[in-house]
Scaffold this active site. Sequence first.
Site, PDB file in Angstrom:
ATOM      1  N   ASP A 266       1.257  -0.845  -0.358  1.00  0.00           N
ATOM      2  CA  ASP A 266       0.189  -0.002   0.112  1.00  0.00           C
ATOM      3  C   ASP A 266       0.748   1.086   0.347  1.00  0.00           C
ATOM      4  O   ASP A 266       1.209   1.586   0.850  1.00  0.00           O
ATOM      5  CB  ASP A 266      -1.092  -0.120   1.179  1.00  0.00           C
ATOM      6  N   HIS A 267       1.187   1.694  -1.137  1.00  0.00           N
ATOM      7  CA  HIS A 267       1.971   2.916  -1.298  1.00  0.00           C
ATOM      8  C   HIS A 267       2.033   4.055  -0.681  1.00  0.00           C
ATOM      9  O   HIS A 267       3.326   4.960  -0.235  1.00  0.00           O
ATOM     10  CB  HIS A 267       2.527   3.621  -2.471  1.00  0.00           C
TER      11      HIS A 267
ATOM     12  N   HIS B  75      -6.114   2.631   1.543  1.00  0.00           N
ATOM     13  CA  HIS B  75      -5.575   3.960   2.195  1.00  0.00           C
ATOM     14  C   HIS B  75      -5.742   4.466   3.252  1.00  0.00           C
ATOM     15  O   HIS B  75      -4.658   5.031   4.350  1.00  0.00           O
ATOM     16  CB  HIS B  75      -5.244   4.981   0.991  1.00  0.00           C
TER      17      HIS B  75
END
Length: 483
Positions: free
Chosen positions: A177-178, A240
């Site tokens: 999950d960047h 996110h």
Amino acid sequence: MVARIIPVDSFDLIVFGGTGDLARRKILPALFKRFCGGQMPGESRLIGVARRELDDLGYRDFVRSALSEFAGEAAFDTVAVNAFCDMLHYVSVDARGDRGWQALGEMMIPDKVRAFYYSVGPSVFSDLSERLHKYGLVDEQTRIVVEKPFGHDLDTARALNRELARHFDETQIYRIDHYLGKETVQNLMAVRFGNMLFEPLWNAQYIDHIQITVAETVGVSGRGEYYEKAGAMRDMVQNHLMQLLCLIAMEPPSFFEPNAVRDEKLKVIRALDSVQPHHLVRGQYTAADGFNSYREDVDNPRSKTESFVALKCHLNNWRWAGTPFYLRTGKRLNEQDSEITVVFKDTPHSIFGPEAGRHRNELTIQLQPDEGITLGVTIKEPGQGGMRLMDVPLDMSFAETLGPDAHTPDAYERLIMDVIRGNQTLFMRNDEVEAAWAWTDPIIRGWEARGDVPKPYDSFSAGPDDAALLMRRDGREWRGITH
Ligand code: NAP
């Protein structure tokens, strides 16, 4: 201040989908920047893999053009670009068939860190995993990197996790999950757990509410087919925004160690109460001058998919009982803005009288467009008679504070190097992903059962008015983009 480089041993990164959009825009530029930062030792290799027929030279040309488009100023350094390209190789492999596997297998070097990046659609994961084993490409040093979406709901996420677990140990699986790779998100943990100042106040007794906004100006064109099936809830909130919520709300882990951190995040997700229908707002953007509406972008005149969602939720635990969390995210909004704001309560009694006004401390963690943390404090308004108060920010913009030489690594740079180091702290564990779906699924099923239609909102606005009302009904206002 120059960043300290933590050396790594040489490694092989094998990117399945090495010619795809994610590879061009994120993976290749990130690795190039780590190369420039001295973190890609001489024997390391990046091996691009896709079905298209290409040789090493063709792939290097492809990468050069990706870098010139997406690596910023670093790509002007032609000596560095050429040296990086010497480390690149390409093999044409069909992940779902048998073509090319033997050639790829022959390239593998025993006892070297080997990370397979699954930059292909999830429908390819199963065949790909199967063949990595069948052709003997998996050893103890093997890791796999998996991109979102991790399922479409709880059932599909479980099936995907089961499928990956058939082939790999959980310690080998890195779910990206960047948002967790962003420097400020990690700084959030440093601020909370590295200072005495905040943690004693970090609870429902002192915090009025917390809000998380992830606003984008772009629409969904180009990704319409995927987005129409996902919507903002699945595309952004389930991953996110919930990850950000976890980091804000979690208890201090005993150590900054992968499972200790992930255990605490999991407890937060499991403590989330269900969301009441009147605490949920869904929206869909309408057309603007020269811009399509959402329905035109996805080519579905009757679409009920949301391009915007705002909600209020509560955590059922001692620390947060009574402090609401407000989340909102959307596309085609008036600004690109990702931020978390922690709004503290009023002082118990104002000694300055009503003219001084109401002032509250706010801690803002800004993730986009610029990363930084600001603490709003109340001071005396200078030069005024009497005691009038005003709020001023104690600003910690990283670019300014740390100086021009401080390179804030892009999230993908940080995360790829963590894969190589074997550090899973910033990656999601199987049970976290499933718990997040277990919370999200009933919300989605609820609006489907009610037949809810998203509220239209103007493109380049702050979203539907109902999102402002969600706050105003509680005597609060959104920070960041405003109505
Ligand atoms: P894409 O542009 O469609 O690229 C897909 C890549 O996979 C191409 O290189 C394609 O090349 C290769 N490929 C497809 N089938 C293959 C097969 N059977 N064997 C070997 N290679 C195969 O997709 P993308 O946007 O890069 O996305 C990749 C993954 O990342 C997806 O799961 C997506 O959901 C996820 N993701 C993407 C983004 C983004 O910004 N793009 C963001 C977050 C997550 P050939 O056709 O030549 O085989």
